[in-house]
Design a protein around this motif. Structure first.
Motif, PDB file in Angstrom:
ATOM      1  N   ARG A 158       0.912  -0.872   0.284  1.00 53.21           N
ATOM      2  CA  ARG A 158       0.100   0.035   0.437  1.00 53.21           C
ATOM      3  C   ARG A 158       1.402   1.283   0.185  1.00 53.21           C
ATOM      4  O   ARG A 158       1.725   0.983  -0.044  1.00 53.21           O
ATOM      5  CB  ARG A 158      -0.897   0.257   1.310  1.00 53.21           C
ATOM      6  CG  ARG A 158      -1.991  -1.291   0.950  1.00 53.21           C
ATOM      7  CD  ARG A 158      -3.212  -0.806   1.642  1.00 53.21           C
ATOM      8  NE  ARG A 158      -4.335  -1.964   1.618  1.00 53.21           N
ATOM      9  CZ  ARG A 158      -5.437  -2.052   2.434  1.00 53.21           C
ATOM     10  NH1 ARG A 158      -5.471  -1.016   2.952  1.00 53.21           N
ATOM     11  NH2 ARG A 158      -6.328  -2.935   1.961  1.00 53.21           N
ATOM     12  N   THR A 177       4.052  -2.729   3.242  1.00 57.22           N
ATOM     13  CA  THR A 177       3.689  -3.796   3.680  1.00 57.22           C
ATOM     14  C   THR A 177       1.901  -3.772   4.274  1.00 57.22           C
ATOM     15  O   THR A 177       2.288  -3.291   5.502  1.00 57.22           O
ATOM     16  CB  THR A 177       4.710  -4.905   3.988  1.00 57.22           C
ATOM     17  OG1 THR A 177       4.943  -4.856   5.103  1.00 57.22           O
ATOM     18  CG2 THR A 177       5.819  -4.504   2.938  1.00 57.22           C
ATOM     19  N   ARG A 178       1.650  -4.314   4.011  1.00 57.90           N
ATOM     20  CA  ARG A 178       0.108  -4.816   4.496  1.00 57.90           C
ATOM     21  C   ARG A 178      -0.065  -6.654   4.626  1.00 57.90           C
ATOM     22  O   ARG A 178      -0.129  -7.140   3.503  1.00 57.90           O
ATOM     23  CB  ARG A 178      -0.552  -4.489   3.773  1.00 57.90           C
ATOM     24  CG  ARG A 178      -0.516  -2.708   4.531  1.00 57.90           C
ATOM     25  CD  ARG A 178      -0.777  -2.119   6.372  1.00 57.90           C
ATOM     26  NE  ARG A 178      -0.885  -1.139   6.449  1.00 57.90           N
ATOM     27  CZ  ARG A 178       0.655  -0.413   6.103  1.00 57.90           C
ATOM     28  NH1 ARG A 178       1.353  -0.984   6.563  1.00 57.90           N
ATOM     29  NH2 ARG A 178       0.318   0.909   7.149  1.00 57.90           N
ATOM     30  N   TRP A 179      -0.488  -7.464   5.528  1.00 58.02           N
ATOM     31  CA  TRP A 179      -0.503  -8.571   5.144  1.00 58.02           C
ATOM     32  C   TRP A 179      -2.083  -9.021   5.418  1.00 58.02           C
ATOM     33  O   TRP A 179      -3.270  -8.466   6.241  1.00 58.02           O
ATOM     34  CB  TRP A 179       0.269  -9.336   6.592  1.00 58.02           C
ATOM     35  CG  TRP A 179       1.381  -9.411   6.292  1.00 58.02           C
ATOM     36  CD1 TRP A 179       2.983  -8.080   7.124  1.00 58.02           C
ATOM     37  CD2 TRP A 179       2.455  -9.659   5.784  1.00 58.02           C
ATOM     38  NE1 TRP A 179       3.951  -8.691   6.718  1.00 58.02           N
ATOM     39  CE2 TRP A 179       4.051  -9.370   5.881  1.00 58.02           C
ATOM     40  CE3 TRP A 179       2.475 -11.204   4.527  1.00 58.02           C
ATOM     41  CZ2 TRP A 179       5.193  -9.900   5.102  1.00 58.02           C
ATOM     42  CZ3 TRP A 179       4.061 -10.993   3.627  1.00 58.02           C
ATOM     43  CH2 TRP A 179       5.100 -10.599   4.430  1.00 58.02           C
ATOM     44  N   ALA A 185      -0.515 -10.029  10.557  1.00 57.58           N
ATOM     45  CA  ALA A 185      -1.549  -8.449  10.218  1.00 57.58           C
ATOM     46  C   ALA A 185      -1.171  -8.163  11.570  1.00 57.58           C
ATOM     47  O   ALA A 185      -0.297  -6.683  12.532  1.00 57.58           O
ATOM     48  CB  ALA A 185      -2.612  -8.786   9.972  1.00 57.58           C
TER      49      ALA A 185
END
Length: 395
Positions: A158, A177-179, A185
């Motif tokens: 993102r 980074t987004r998990w 997360a």
């Protein structure tokens, strides 16, 4: 009784920089130094790589940590090698034997303790406690989740807007980074990065981030023509100076059809401090290929002004810890000094963590060029980020 586990700090770097022959000489000299420093009749051994172990006598158990601190201080004196004097430090872990502990577990506990000593900054001693085994088990589970998430494409990049201070329009983005994996997360980012670095998965993680960023840059160019933002990507220190990094970066951009001029790599100050020559060479090559560079977390790594003066970077990114929350005079003085330094060196300035209008106006008055933070926007999905930049709207 007490088991001591001792590792030579940065021994791999010694081997890589000076060769294995000198590395072997260092090992022999460390073994001899240990024999001189350890209490009499102490059983000790070298059991691979830079790992040493010792079984301290019962009489030492009550003051074992103080004894090990004395041993570590003994490494302040140079080792004498055929080529001359050589300096190195060591990290140590201690494990006290419980009645039910077998030898393998005992050694494992001392090894966990020395790993914690390294995380705490090296050149120190840490005593094992049960929280370390719990932490190691949690790290192992996190590693499995991280590996599974990378294989299953559960990582999403993102984009946090970088705002131009003068008119609050979006000048670019930072890739975050987004998990989609719930375990990752919920895990602290710092812990996830540490596990990735220690396990070697940081290379796969970096490649995936670069792949997604390159694909998004290409898609934005198709959708919005010439209005393509510049995206900053944080590169881990080990990856930045790794052989083949520049080629990997170029190949990833070329494969996606993304413009190199729209990528900015961010490196932390510690990268410059630990491997200055290698870092400078990579930065010069990146600049020659049209890729921008930024010095991240500025002010936390204590880089010298001499090295900053001739470092081929375009901007400095001021760490969020310098953001004045209460507008204290000391915070303002530090920020003002950094802005003046950047002006003299002809570097743009970016600051993270802006959350209030008061902070925005203060930074504008101080002459900061760009800012990021929740005041302007949270990290956006790729499509939304591209549309926001193309619109030219202020935030």
């Amino acid at each position: 009784a007490v088991v001591l586990h001792l590792d030579i700090d940065h021994f791999r770097r010694i081997n890589e920089s000076f060769g294995r022959e000198l590395g072997n000489q260092v090992l022999r000299a460390v073994s001899k130094r240990l024999q001189q420093l350890l209490p009499l009749e102490t059983l000790h051994a070298h059991f691979g790589a830079d790992h040493f172990a010792a079984l301290l006598p019962m009489g030492v158990a009550a003051h074992a940590q103080a004894e090990v601190e004395r041993i570590l201080l003994g490494f302040a004196e140079a080792l004498v090698l055929p080529q001359g004097k050589f300096y190195c430090n060591a990290s140590a872990g201690l494990a006290l034997q419980a009645m039910e502990t077998d030898a393998d577990t005992w050694l494992m506990q001392a090894e966990l303790a020395v790993e914690q000593a390294k995380r705490d900054g090296r050149n120190r001693c840490h005593v094992y406690d049960d929280r370390l085994i719990e932490g190691a088990q949690n790290d192992a589970r996190l590693y499995l989740e991280l590996r599974r998430a990378l294989e299953d494409h559960q990582l999403e990049v993102r984009y946090e807007p970088r705002v131009r201070m003068s008119d609050r329009t979006v000048a670019g983005f930072e890739a975050l980074t987004r998990w989609k994996n719930p375990v990752l997360a919920a895990a602290p980012v710092e812990r996830t990065i540490r596990v990735a670095q220690e396990s070697g998965l940081i290379r796969d993680l970096t490649r995936e981030v670069l792949r997604q960023v390159s694909a998004h840059l290409a898609s934005w160019r198709i959708a919005h023509g010439a209005r393509v933002p510049c995206v900053s990507v944080n590169i881990p220190p080990a990856e930045f100076v790794a052989p083949g990094f520049i080629d990997l970066l170029q190949q990833t951009l070329d494969r996606a059809g993304a413009p190199a001029s729209c990528l900015r790599v961010e490196l932390v100050e510690s990268t410059v401090m630990l491997q200055p020559d290698e870092t400078r060479a990579v930065l010069h090559t990146l600049r020659a290929r049209g890729i921008h560079a930024s010095l991240d977390d500025f002010g936390t790594g204590f880089s010298s002004l001499a090295s900053l003066h001739d470092l081929p970077v375009d901007e400095i990114k001021i760490d969020r810890s310098f953001m004045p929350v209460e507008m204290r005079p000391s915070s303002l003085s530090i920020l003002r000094t950094i802005m003046t330094l950047a002006t003299v060196l002809k570097l743009r300035t970016v600051i993270e963590g802006v959350e209030t209008e008061a902070q925005h106006h203060l930074l504008l008055a101080l002459g900061c060029d760009y800012a990021q933070g929740y005041l302007y926007s949270r990290a956006l999905e790729a499509r939304t980020a591209g549309e926001l930049f193309a619109s030219g709207k202020a935030v």
